[in-house]
Design a protein around this motif. Sequence first.
Motif, PDB file in Angstrom:
ATOM      1  N   ASP A  97      35.723  -9.042 -14.332  1.00  0.00           N
ATOM      2  CA  ASP A  97      36.762 -10.038 -14.101  1.00  0.00           C
ATOM      3  C   ASP A  97      36.276 -11.470 -14.315  1.00  0.00           C
ATOM      4  O   ASP A  97      37.065 -12.348 -14.662  1.00  0.00           O
ATOM      5  N   SER A  98      34.990 -11.728 -14.108  1.00  0.00           N
ATOM      6  CA  SER A  98      34.501 -13.109 -14.113  1.00  0.00           C
ATOM      7  C   SER A  98      34.645 -13.788 -15.468  1.00  0.00           C
ATOM      8  O   SER A  98      34.801 -15.002 -15.537  1.00  0.00           O
ATOM      9  N   HIS A  99      34.575 -13.007 -16.554  1.00  0.00           N
ATOM     10  CA  HIS A  99      34.659 -13.579 -17.897  1.00  0.00           C
ATOM     11  C   HIS A  99      35.850 -13.002 -18.668  1.00  0.00           C
ATOM     12  O   HIS A  99      35.848 -12.948 -19.899  1.00  0.00           O
ATOM     13  N   HIS A 100      36.874 -12.600 -17.922  1.00  0.00           N
ATOM     14  CA  HIS A 100      38.002 -11.874 -18.502  1.00  0.00           C
ATOM     15  C   HIS A 100      38.714 -12.688 -19.586  1.00  0.00           C
ATOM     16  O   HIS A 100      38.838 -12.244 -20.734  1.00  0.00           O
ATOM     17  N   ALA A 101      39.162 -13.895 -19.254  1.00  0.00           N
ATOM     18  CA  ALA A 101      39.891 -14.701 -20.226  1.00  0.00           C
ATOM     19  C   ALA A 101      38.983 -15.158 -21.372  1.00  0.00           C
ATOM     20  O   ALA A 101      39.415 -15.247 -22.526  1.00  0.00           O
ATOM     21  N   ILE A 102      37.730 -15.444 -21.053  1.00  0.00           N
ATOM     22  CA  ILE A 102      36.774 -15.848 -22.090  1.00  0.00           C
ATOM     23  C   ILE A 102      36.648 -14.743 -23.143  1.00  0.00           C
ATOM     24  O   ILE A 102      36.720 -14.997 -24.361  1.00  0.00           O
ATOM     25  N   CYS A 103      36.461 -13.515 -22.684  1.00  0.00           N
ATOM     26  CA  CYS A 103      36.333 -12.385 -23.615  1.00  0.00           C
ATOM     27  C   CYS A 103      37.603 -12.206 -24.443  1.00  0.00           C
ATOM     28  O   CYS A 103      37.545 -11.985 -25.663  1.00  0.00           O
ATOM     29  N   ALA A 104      38.742 -12.304 -23.784  1.00  0.00           N
ATOM     30  CA  ALA A 104      40.012 -12.117 -24.491  1.00  0.00           C
ATOM     31  C   ALA A 104      40.207 -13.172 -25.573  1.00  0.00           C
ATOM     32  O   ALA A 104      40.661 -12.862 -26.689  1.00  0.00           O
ATOM     33  N   GLU A 105      39.862 -14.407 -25.271  1.00  0.00           N
ATOM     34  CA  GLU A 105      40.062 -15.485 -26.240  1.00  0.00           C
ATOM     35  C   GLU A 105      39.113 -15.354 -27.429  1.00  0.00           C
ATOM     36  O   GLU A 105      39.494 -15.613 -28.575  1.00  0.00           O
ATOM     37  N   ILE A 106      37.865 -14.958 -27.171  1.00  0.00           N
ATOM     38  CA  ILE A 106      36.932 -14.757 -28.282  1.00  0.00           C
ATOM     39  C   ILE A 106      37.415 -13.619 -29.173  1.00  0.00           C
ATOM     40  O   ILE A 106      37.417 -13.724 -30.411  1.00  0.00           O
ATOM     41  N   ALA A 107      37.840 -12.512 -28.561  1.00  0.00           N
ATOM     42  CA  ALA A 107      38.342 -11.375 -29.333  1.00  0.00           C
ATOM     43  C   ALA A 107      39.550 -11.780 -30.170  1.00  0.00           C
ATOM     44  O   ALA A 107      39.666 -11.408 -31.350  1.00  0.00           O
TER      45      ALA A 107
END
Length: 306
Positions: A97-107
């Motif tokens: 959960d801690s890097h959830h949005a970060i991962c989604a945006e990079i993908a």
Amino acid sequence: MVSAERPMPSEAGILQFMDICDSFYPPDAVTASITQQRQWYDALCARFDRPLPEGMETSDGFVAGTIPIRRYRPANIRTATMLLYLHGGGFVVGSLDSHHAICAEIADHAGAELISVDYRLAPEYRWPVQTDDCFGVLKQLLAEKKSVVVVGDSAGGNLAAGLVVRAKAENLSGIVGQILIYPALGGDLVSGSYQEMADAPGLTTADVAYYRRILQAPEGDPVSGPLALSSVQGFPPTFITVAHYDPLRDDGRNYAARLAQAGVEVWFREEPQMVHAWLRARHMSEGARAGFAAICAAASRFADAR
């Protein structure tokens, strides 16, 4: 508010980010219990959470039966290459959960499927459990004949770099790039940025020493500290970004230089107004926004190369 005695950036957006961080995660957080650190960190991450890009699909599962992962599948996939993301948090805090949005945006920016790994944390699990968990996921992807870009920030940057070292040692092919975001790579803790930025906001040299004590990785091991490598010949194309106001800054600088000297294709950025963990400021700081765009461009470049 950060002490005026500390090395300080001047960009308004990052100063606001630092104030918010301090209100959730005190500068002396490492003196608290592990449970308290994780509660503070989870609250901080939730404060900077963002809606996912339109059409992004996520699902949780396991690799090798026991290693939790989260899979991100953007609406528009342009490549079969996979991104493998390893989160930061000093090996002590952080989660899917801690890097959830970060991962989604990079993908989403890369048009590539991304897998984030919920590797086990210290002190409950000491070295080499963290790298073994991540390597287990990587080997599964490579066994499926996937091309992979490994990505990680801070402690995750350490793990990502270590996976490349391990894959090279085992003659595994398929890693087409590595993206290291303010990575910890085994610097000496006493010279260069470790001295100049010893009291930097967001992360101090004393904090780095604390996380090393918690992890208990052997000194001089090229997987836990890739700066100790005798050779980096044949490593995949690499993107490294560091923050100027960060004791880890010279780890990334020096590793980029080592790779370049060995003929590895390297892109290096030093964000002049950034502090450690600036990824979370990407929607409120001009410098962080530009730095994040460069990360996404690197992910796209490496993923599209195959």
